[in-house]
Design a protein around this motif. Structure first.
Motif, PDB file in Angstrom:
ATOM      1  N   THR A 184       0.799  -1.224   0.000  1.00 20.17           N
ATOM      2  CA  THR A 184       0.000   0.000   0.000  1.00 20.17           C
ATOM      3  C   THR A 184       0.828   1.269   0.000  1.00 20.17           C
ATOM      4  OG1 THR A 184      -0.118  -0.060   2.403  1.00 20.17           O
ATOM      5  CG2 THR A 184      -1.958  -1.054   1.204  1.00 20.17           C
ATOM      6  N   ARG A 190       2.195  -0.337  -5.407  1.00 20.93           N
ATOM      7  CA  ARG A 190       1.119   0.244  -6.217  1.00 20.93           C
ATOM      8  C   ARG A 190       1.231  -0.200  -7.662  1.00 20.93           C
ATOM      9  NH1 ARG A 190      -2.144   0.014  -2.987  1.00 20.93           N
ATOM     10  NH2 ARG A 190      -3.586   1.257  -4.187  1.00 20.93           N
ATOM     11  N   GLN A 191       2.466  -0.396  -8.125  1.00 20.11           N
ATOM     12  CA  GLN A 191       2.645  -0.848  -9.505  1.00 20.11           C
ATOM     13  C   GLN A 191       2.150  -2.281  -9.677  1.00 20.11           C
ATOM     14  OE1 GLN A 191       6.764   0.062 -10.198  1.00 20.11           O
ATOM     15  NE2 GLN A 191       6.341   2.209 -10.652  1.00 20.11           N
ATOM     16  N   TYR A 193      -0.472  -3.498  -8.224  1.00 18.25           N
ATOM     17  CA  TYR A 193      -1.912  -3.337  -8.435  1.00 18.25           C
ATOM     18  C   TYR A 193      -2.206  -2.842  -9.855  1.00 18.25           C
ATOM     19  CZ  TYR A 193      -3.251  -4.125  -3.577  1.00 18.25           C
ATOM     20  OH  TYR A 193      -3.495  -4.704  -2.358  1.00 18.25           O
ATOM     21  N   ALA A 194      -1.377  -1.923 -10.335  1.00 20.05           N
ATOM     22  CA  ALA A 194      -1.594  -1.374 -11.678  1.00 20.05           C
ATOM     23  C   ALA A 194      -1.465  -2.467 -12.738  1.00 20.05           C
ATOM     24  CB  ALA A 194      -0.599  -0.244 -11.948  1.00 20.05           C
ATOM     25  N   ASN A 197      -4.387  -4.696 -12.769  1.00 20.53           N
ATOM     26  CA  ASN A 197      -5.597  -4.067 -13.308  1.00 20.53           C
ATOM     27  C   ASN A 197      -5.590  -4.080 -14.826  1.00 20.53           C
ATOM     28  OD1 ASN A 197      -6.912  -0.989 -13.998  1.00 20.53           O
ATOM     29  ND2 ASN A 197      -8.098  -2.393 -12.751  1.00 20.53           N
ATOM     30  N   ASP A 198      -4.464  -3.752 -15.431  1.00 15.00           N
ATOM     31  CA  ASP A 198      -4.391  -3.672 -16.884  1.00 15.00           C
ATOM     32  C   ASP A 198      -2.923  -3.654 -17.307  1.00 15.00           C
ATOM     33  OD1 ASP A 198      -4.597  -3.125 -19.563  1.00 15.00           O
ATOM     34  OD2 ASP A 198      -6.168  -1.619 -19.335  1.00 15.00           O
ATOM     35  N   ALA A 202      -0.409  -0.561 -18.294  1.00 16.74           N
ATOM     36  CA  ALA A 202       0.803  -0.370 -17.498  1.00 16.74           C
ATOM     37  C   ALA A 202       2.012  -0.186 -18.409  1.00 16.74           C
ATOM     38  CB  ALA A 202       1.019  -1.556 -16.565  1.00 16.74           C
ATOM     39  N   GLY A 264      -5.429  -7.369  -9.519  1.00 21.87           N
ATOM     40  CA  GLY A 264      -5.706  -5.966  -9.242  1.00 21.87           C
ATOM     41  C   GLY A 264      -6.529  -5.671  -8.007  1.00 21.87           C
ATOM     42  N   VAL A 265      -7.175  -6.690  -7.446  1.00 20.84           N
ATOM     43  CA  VAL A 265      -8.034  -6.461  -6.291  1.00 20.84           C
ATOM     44  C   VAL A 265      -7.629  -7.416  -5.173  1.00 20.84           C
ATOM     45  CG1 VAL A 265     -10.404  -6.560  -5.426  1.00 20.84           C
ATOM     46  CG2 VAL A 265      -9.962  -5.804  -7.767  1.00 20.84           C
TER      47      VAL A 265
ATOM     48  N   PHE B  92      -5.822   3.155 -14.407  1.00 24.58           N
ATOM     49  CA  PHE B  92      -5.990   1.955 -13.594  1.00 24.58           C
ATOM     50  C   PHE B  92      -7.172   2.191 -12.667  1.00 24.58           C
ATOM     51  CE2 PHE B  92      -1.514   2.448 -14.643  1.00 24.58           C
ATOM     52  CZ  PHE B  92      -1.358   1.313 -15.415  1.00 24.58           C
ATOM     53  N   ASN B  94      -8.456   0.487 -10.356  1.00 24.44           N
ATOM     54  CA  ASN B  94      -8.358   0.058  -8.952  1.00 24.44           C
ATOM     55  C   ASN B  94      -7.447   0.964  -8.125  1.00 24.44           C
ATOM     56  OD1 ASN B  94      -6.071  -0.754 -10.324  1.00 24.44           O
ATOM     57  ND2 ASN B  94      -5.854  -2.669  -9.213  1.00 24.44           N
ATOM     58  N   LEU B  95      -6.891   1.993  -8.759  1.00 23.51           N
ATOM     59  CA  LEU B  95      -6.013   2.903  -8.020  1.00 23.51           C
ATOM     60  C   LEU B  95      -6.659   4.284  -7.924  1.00 23.51           C
ATOM     61  CD1 LEU B  95      -2.524   2.048  -9.578  1.00 23.51           C
ATOM     62  CD2 LEU B  95      -3.651   1.010  -7.618  1.00 23.51           C
TER      63      LEU B  95
END
Lengths: 340, 502
Positions: A184, A190-191, A193-194, A197-198, A202, A264-265, B92, B94-95
């Motif tokens: 977090t 954070r990357q 999570y990015a 997500n996609d 990214a 991503g989650v 993104f 989720n961010l």
């Protein structure tokens, strides 16, 4: 939305499944067996959950990128075996044994990272391969013989911090806090999570996606080795079957903790921590309530299955929300972006 | 400082041997808005992708501030101060907004390897203020509306001091209010000194925003000048004004009056609204619309791939309540998709097997479900021959080894085996060379002559005018106008597609 308050409630439930599941399971077992509420029981559950929990924390990093690591069980076996042999044959001190164990885990994770980011093998197949190969390497070292850990390790495993909290629990919670901070509060977190997500976006945003992916598999390797060491410190020996099936428990704990297999989650705190404790709680609870031992795996599987189902359901809901709108309805805001 | 911030000089680009950009020389004015218009496939996106570092030109060069500019990746373009706001946003979900803005260069704390969230928040707040987006920097992007997401993306462009901002069809998913807000923002960015390239099919918007307008047609720059020199009429004429070079086969049979597909009041919120039309036996009915007009979405609904909330679809006079692809096929419908690589073909298996795929159940022996190979392959061979697919051995050669045109013929072929009464084709000639186009038109012509009704969806107006008996024009998910062959008129049709018929 025909019924927006119901909808919002469903949304809230979907977002907090781990907590709800945790409370429900806890209360149900408590009602069925009052002994279940004893502090001692809870300590046992936490202690037994600690090593799977540590492995699951590493798994969480991987699954957040929409990947998977099937090799963690084999990794636990190899790293613990090598550490045991170093301590047994060379009389290495415990700290060196632990260091060797973690180093083997990192190398194992590095192999996965190499196969996935450089050779471009999909994670499922790459780690399926290293799962089999890793087990083979471990057996090559151990010759299928039990490797005992020195008594000092066993003592450490059953010791308590300040004579109060069992050391495995301290390590588990400590690792969870660090992992939570990394995910977090740091750039790489954070990357992760990015990328989950996609990955395409990214890449376009200039992220080094390969480096992010390599990181999560190495973290998973490190956590597997640490989890393995913590487990052996409680049992005293590395038997030839050690680690088998643990990948399943680790994935289950991660998913039960609300981390989406689609990436991503998810979170380590409270997510995976709850998930790991939840799985152990179900198993302990089933024993407490004297459920037929042959039914127990079915119930555990059913709960995990329900969690995965919820994850899929949540994803379908999200996709519906994301469906592109091409008509501009008068007065109503369009709900998604368009593209052709 | 010169008046031109970036210039294209003799830019050439080809894809698979097709020239997409032909010696483009164009200067992007400094501190102004350049409107870029052209038909679908005129080369607008390709030109912008060269600027954005997505593709590299085959010839010519770009100059940024009079210095050679050759980005190899999108981040090179960002570093040079060029931001590309795509139709599909690259955020993104989720961010948080702040995390999205700093994703490739997070500020860190002095002594710890942790994010400096306070710094991120403060900086993000500045950018959000600049775009007048009134949400907290920590808001998750998934909670934002499409319009707000776009503002967030613009805020991100501001964060790396973008000097040139490219907007590609930015208003397609925005409400009227959000559009108005975007326009005010663009005005302000310009007065702050940014150079803007605005691409849109909505010509009145281009007239309102742009200082200069450039028109592309078939990969060539056909006009570039001050906005005052342009009217909507002139832009449309420039966009389409070419002599027809392609040849179309003579229509060999006239449509009958027997309906094969009747569509009444088909609606789906946010997609299509009140679609009414009838397709007759032997008729080729064109469906024209610009990108995002709903033409492909309508096809998917008619074939049962997507749901519709209201309305009725009848095939051969029989209505059916819950369409599904299987039921549509059983009812005699066939669908050649826009995206043959993903949806229409199995690339690794043989041509023969691809052709046989749809009709396969009909060739199963009644008892065991085994395929009667002899007759099956005879029929497939017949279809392949009638399509003139150029290949060695259709039972061995994998589809991926075929050229685009022959792949497309294979897609059509797999429906021919089933002898459909309704054939929906979506962009059947996209990425296909001229010769193969002619063959595809002939196949459609022959099918219509054999009694099929054909719904021909395309963004190429000329081919529709050359092949169809009638044409529906779609825009904003609605049918705007219907033209008979005798009334085909390029400008009138385009006007309807641009909703300029009032």
């Amino acid at each position: 939305m025909k019924n927006s308050s119901n909808h919002r409630l469903a949304q809230l439930a979907l977002q907090n499944t781990p907590v709800i599941l945790f409370v429900v399971v806890f209360v149900v077992f408590g009602l069925l067996s009052p002994r279940f509420f004893a502090l001692q029981t809870f300590e046992t559950i936490l202690k037994q959950a600690s090593y799977i929990g540590i492995v699951a924390i590493g798994m969480t990093f991987v699954i957040l990128t929409a990947g998977i690591d099937l090799s963690v069980g084999s990794n636990m076996y190899v790293s613990a075996t090598v550490a045991g042999l170093v301590m047994q044959d060379f009389n290495a001190p415990v700290w060196l044994g632990l260091l060797v164990c973690l180093a083997v885990g990192v190398i194992f994770g590095g192999v996965n990272a190499f196969l996935i980011t450089k050779v471009k093998i999909i994670p499922f197949i790459a780690t399926l391969g290293t799962m089999v190969a890793g087990k083979g390497v471990g057996l090559l070292f151990s010759r299928s013989i039990q490797i005992p850990f020195p008594d000092s390790v066993l003592e450490l495993g059953s010791s308590r911090l300040f004579g109060l909290v069992p050391l495995p629990i301290v390590i588990f919670v400590g690792v969870a806090i660090i992992a939570h901070l990394v995910l977090t509060m740091t750039p790489i977190g954070r990357q992760i999570y990015a990328v989950g997500n996609d990955a395409e976006a990214a890449k376009k945003a200039g992220l080094n996606v390969g480096r992010v992916l390599a990181t999560v598999y190495i973290v998973s390797g490190l956590m597997a080795a640490l989890g393995g060491f913590v487990s052996v410190a409680q049992q005293g020996v590395v038997h030839p079957g050690f680690g088998e099936g643990y990948e399943f428990s680790a994935i289950a704990a991660t998913v039960l903790g609300g981390t989406s297999l689609f990436g991503g989650v998810g979170s380590v705190l409270p997510g995976t921590l709850l998930g790991a404790v939840l799985i152990q709680m179900i198993q302990t609870g089933l024993i407490f309530t004297k459920v037929d031992i042959y039914i127990q795996p079915l119930i555990t599987a059913a709960i995990i299955f329900a969690a995965v189902l919820l994850d899929a359901f949540r994803n379908i809901q999200l996709q519906k929300l994301r469906r592109r709108n091409i008509r501009v309805e008068k007065g109503a805001p369009a709900a998604a972006n368009a593209g052709d | 400082m010169s008046d031109v911030i970036l210039s294209f000089e003799n830019i050439e680009k080809s894809f698979f041997g097709v020239r997409v950009l032909k010696e483009i020389t164009l200067g992007v004015p400094r501190g102004k808005v350049l409107g870029l218009v052209g038909e679908n496939g005129a080369g607008k996106s390709t030109l912008m992708n060269l600027m954005g570092g997505v593709h590299a030109p085959d010839g010519g060069q770009m100059l940024l501030d009079s210095k050679p500019y050759a980005p190899r990746t999108p981040s090179d373009a960002n570093d040079a101060g060029i931001a590309f706001i795509h139709q599909e946003l690259n955020l993104f979900t989720n961010l948080s907004i702040a995390e999205n803005i700093f994703i490739d260069g997070f500020p860190r704390m002095r002594w710890l390897p942790l994010l400096n969230r306070r710094h991120m928040r403060a900086r993000t707040q500045q950018f959000l203020d600049a775009v007048e987006l009134d949400v907290a920097p920590d808001t998750l992007v998934e909670k934002l509306s499409p319009g707000e997401r776009q503002l967030a993306e613009i805020a991100k462009a501001l964060s790396f001091d973008a000097r040139i901002i490219i907007f590609d069809e930015p208003t397609t998913s925005l409400t009227a209010r959000e559009t108005e807000r975007l326009f005010r923002l663009i005005d302000r960015l310009r007065s702050d000194g940014a150079s803007i390239i605005y691409i849109s099919h909505i010509l009145p918007d281009v007239l309102r925003l742009a200082d200069e307008i450039a028109v592309l047609r078939d990969g060539e720059l056909v006009a570039h000048g001050q906005t005052s020199e342009f009217t909507i009429n002139r832009m449309i004429s420039l966009m389409v004004g070419r002599a027809i070079e392609q040849l179309y086969p003579e229509r060999s049979a006239a449509p009958t009056a027997t309906p094969v597909l009747e569509v009444q009041g088909v609606s789906q919120r946010g997609i299509v609204e009140a679609i009414d039309f009838t397709l007759h036996k032997g008729e080729i009915l064109g469906v024209f619309g610009l990108m995002g007009s709903g033409r492909s979405e309508l096809a998917r609904i008619l074939f049962g791939l997507d749901d519709h909330e209201r309305g009725q679809i009848s095939v051969a006079g029989k209505p059916y309540a819950r369409p599904s692809a299987r039921r549509s096929i059983d009812a005699g419908m066939a669908f050649v998709t826009e995206n043959r690589r993903d949806e229409g073909l199995l690339m690794d298996i043989s041509i023969a097997e691809n052709i046989g795929l749809v009709a396969l159940p009909h060739y199963a022996a009644a008892s065991a479900g085994a395929v009667k190979e002899g007759r099956y392959y005879d029929q497939i061979g017949g279809v392949a021959e009638s399509l003139a697919i150029k290949s060695g051995n259709i039972r061995q050669q994998a589809v991926k080894t075929l050229s685009g045109g022959n792949q497309q013929k294979t897609v059509i072929g797999k429906w021919l085996l089933d002898k459909p009464s309704v054939l929906i084709v979506d962009e059947p000639t996209r990425g296909v060379d001229v010769g193969a186009k002619y063959e595809i038109y002939s196949i459609l012509n022959d099918l219509a002559a054999d009694g099929a009704g054909i719904l021909f969806i395309s963004s190429e107006l000329e081919e529709l005018m050359g092949v169809c008996d009638r044409m529906l024009v779609m825009s904003n998910g609605e049918i705007q106008a219907v033209f008979d062959r005798s009334a085909f008129d390029k400008e009138r049709i385009l006007r309807a597609a641009f909703r300029e018929n009032g």
